[in-house]
Design a protein around this motif. Sequence first.
Motif, PDB file in Angstrom:
ATOM      1  N   VAL A   1       0.845  -1.197   0.000  1.00  0.00           N
ATOM      2  CA  VAL A   1       0.000   0.000   0.000  1.00  0.00           C
ATOM      3  C   VAL A   1       0.880   1.248   0.000  1.00  0.00           C
ATOM      4  CG1 VAL A   1      -1.753   1.314   1.278  1.00  0.00           C
ATOM      5  CG2 VAL A   1      -1.937  -1.185   1.104  1.00  0.00           C
ATOM      6  N   HIS A   2       1.935   1.255   0.812  1.00  0.00           N
ATOM      7  CA  HIS A   2       2.862   2.394   0.822  1.00  0.00           C
ATOM      8  C   HIS A   2       3.407   2.640  -0.579  1.00  0.00           C
ATOM      9  CE1 HIS A   2       3.938   2.000   5.382  1.00  0.00           C
ATOM     10  NE2 HIS A   2       2.650   2.154   5.175  1.00  0.00           N
ATOM     11  N   HIS A   3       3.710   1.564  -1.289  1.00  0.00           N
ATOM     12  CA  HIS A   3       4.268   1.649  -2.638  1.00  0.00           C
ATOM     13  C   HIS A   3       3.334   2.404  -3.587  1.00  0.00           C
ATOM     14  CE1 HIS A   3       6.249   0.404  -6.356  1.00  0.00           C
ATOM     15  NE2 HIS A   3       5.125  -0.168  -6.754  1.00  0.00           N
TER      16      HIS A   3
ATOM     17  N   GLU B   1       1.252  -3.689 -12.435  1.00  0.00           N
ATOM     18  CA  GLU B   1       2.189  -4.818 -12.346  1.00  0.00           C
ATOM     19  C   GLU B   1       3.344  -4.581 -11.380  1.00  0.00           C
ATOM     20  OE1 GLU B   1       4.001  -1.942 -15.086  1.00  0.00           O
ATOM     21  OE2 GLU B   1       1.953  -2.647 -14.782  1.00  0.00           O
ATOM     22  N   THR B   2       3.466  -3.398 -10.802  1.00  0.00           N
ATOM     23  CA  THR B   2       4.620  -3.098  -9.954  1.00  0.00           C
ATOM     24  C   THR B   2       4.452  -3.641  -8.537  1.00  0.00           C
ATOM     25  OG1 THR B   2       3.822  -0.946  -9.184  1.00  0.00           O
ATOM     26  CG2 THR B   2       5.053  -0.986 -11.269  1.00  0.00           C
ATOM     27  N   ARG B   3       5.559  -3.715  -7.847  1.00  0.00           N
ATOM     28  CA  ARG B   3       5.622  -4.154  -6.447  1.00  0.00           C
ATOM     29  C   ARG B   3       6.620  -3.249  -5.733  1.00  0.00           C
ATOM     30  NH1 ARG B   3       1.944  -6.056  -8.302  1.00  0.00           N
ATOM     31  NH2 ARG B   3       1.508  -8.168  -8.901  1.00  0.00           N
ATOM     32  N   PRO B   4       6.651  -3.266  -4.412  1.00  0.00           N
ATOM     33  CA  PRO B   4       7.655  -2.460  -3.720  1.00  0.00           C
ATOM     34  C   PRO B   4       9.058  -2.786  -4.242  1.00  0.00           C
ATOM     35  CG  PRO B   4       6.076  -3.312  -2.145  1.00  0.00           C
ATOM     36  CD  PRO B   4       5.774  -3.968  -3.468  1.00  0.00           C
ATOM     37  N   GLU B   5       9.798  -1.746  -4.562  1.00  0.00           N
ATOM     38  CA  GLU B   5      11.161  -1.837  -5.086  1.00  0.00           C
ATOM     39  C   GLU B   5      11.241  -2.554  -6.426  1.00  0.00           C
ATOM     40  OE1 GLU B   5      14.084  -2.760  -2.063  1.00  0.00           O
ATOM     41  OE2 GLU B   5      12.715  -1.994  -0.529  1.00  0.00           O
TER      42      GLU B   5
ATOM     43  N   PRO C   1      -4.754 -11.021 -10.468  1.00  0.00           N
ATOM     44  CA  PRO C   1      -5.008 -10.782  -9.046  1.00  0.00           C
ATOM     45  C   PRO C   1      -4.039  -9.760  -8.463  1.00  0.00           C
ATOM     46  CG  PRO C   1      -4.013 -12.944  -9.369  1.00  0.00           C
ATOM     47  CD  PRO C   1      -4.274 -12.380 -10.729  1.00  0.00           C
ATOM     48  N   SER C   2      -4.513  -9.084  -7.445  1.00  0.00           N
ATOM     49  CA  SER C   2      -3.635  -8.206  -6.698  1.00  0.00           C
ATOM     50  C   SER C   2      -2.721  -9.056  -5.835  1.00  0.00           C
ATOM     51  CB  SER C   2      -4.456  -7.260  -5.821  1.00  0.00           C
ATOM     52  OG  SER C   2      -3.628  -6.285  -5.247  1.00  0.00           O
ATOM     53  N   MET C   3      -1.636  -8.452  -5.395  1.00  0.00           N
ATOM     54  CA  MET C   3      -0.689  -9.135  -4.516  1.00  0.00           C
ATOM     55  C   MET C   3      -0.323  -8.148  -3.418  1.00  0.00           C
ATOM     56  SD  MET C   3       3.151 -10.473  -5.445  1.00  0.00           S
ATOM     57  CE  MET C   3       2.584 -11.512  -6.773  1.00  0.00           C
ATOM     58  N   GLY C   4      -0.279  -8.638  -2.198  1.00  0.00           N
ATOM     59  CA  GLY C   4       0.095  -7.761  -1.101  1.00  0.00           C
ATOM     60  C   GLY C   4       0.098  -8.509   0.213  1.00  0.00           C
TER      61      GLY C   4
END
Length: 184
Positions: free
Chosen positions: A52-54, A142-146, A174-177
């Motif tokens: 979520v911060h990302h 499609e992005t993720r933290p870092e 699907p979302s990922m987190g």
Amino acid sequence: MSLALSNMMELGTKAPDFTLLNTITGKHVSLSELKSDKATVVVFICNHCPFVHHINPKLVAVANSYQAKGVQFIAISSNDVDNYPQDAPEYMTQVAKKEGYPFPYLYDETQEVAKAYQAECTPDFFVFDNNMECAYRGRFDETRPEMGQPSGKDLSDALDALLAGNTVNTEQKPSMGCNIKWKS
């Protein structure tokens, strides 16, 4: 942090109704009061999740852009605040103000709303059309933290299709987190 994927509610499912505390105003609001006649985005988030911060800055930008076009955004936190006190309503209020959320940030104390939506992770996005039927569920992009700069492309593509009167592409990822922190 426990990684989870969204559950992918069946397309066409009617949005489950709810009445929850808006931690920004201190008042209870219902989906029927908040929904849009164009499109309504319900996103499950929380204060401490790095996923979520990302996306937070881009989520605010996307929400501002689409709310100007008549789309309603609604954020909900359903985490167990006994074991994750940083997700408590008073901190939700602080995060909403700090991040500049242009949408209500609701607290699902009983976790019944998350269960009704089959939400599994944060963030987890659900887009409902003008009939409040699920037209999109899944990831922001499609992005993720870092791993890349968030664009909101997947969510924006779905909203653009709805606003143009077109069918949303049914190939959705699907979302990922972080998993929702369920009460025991």
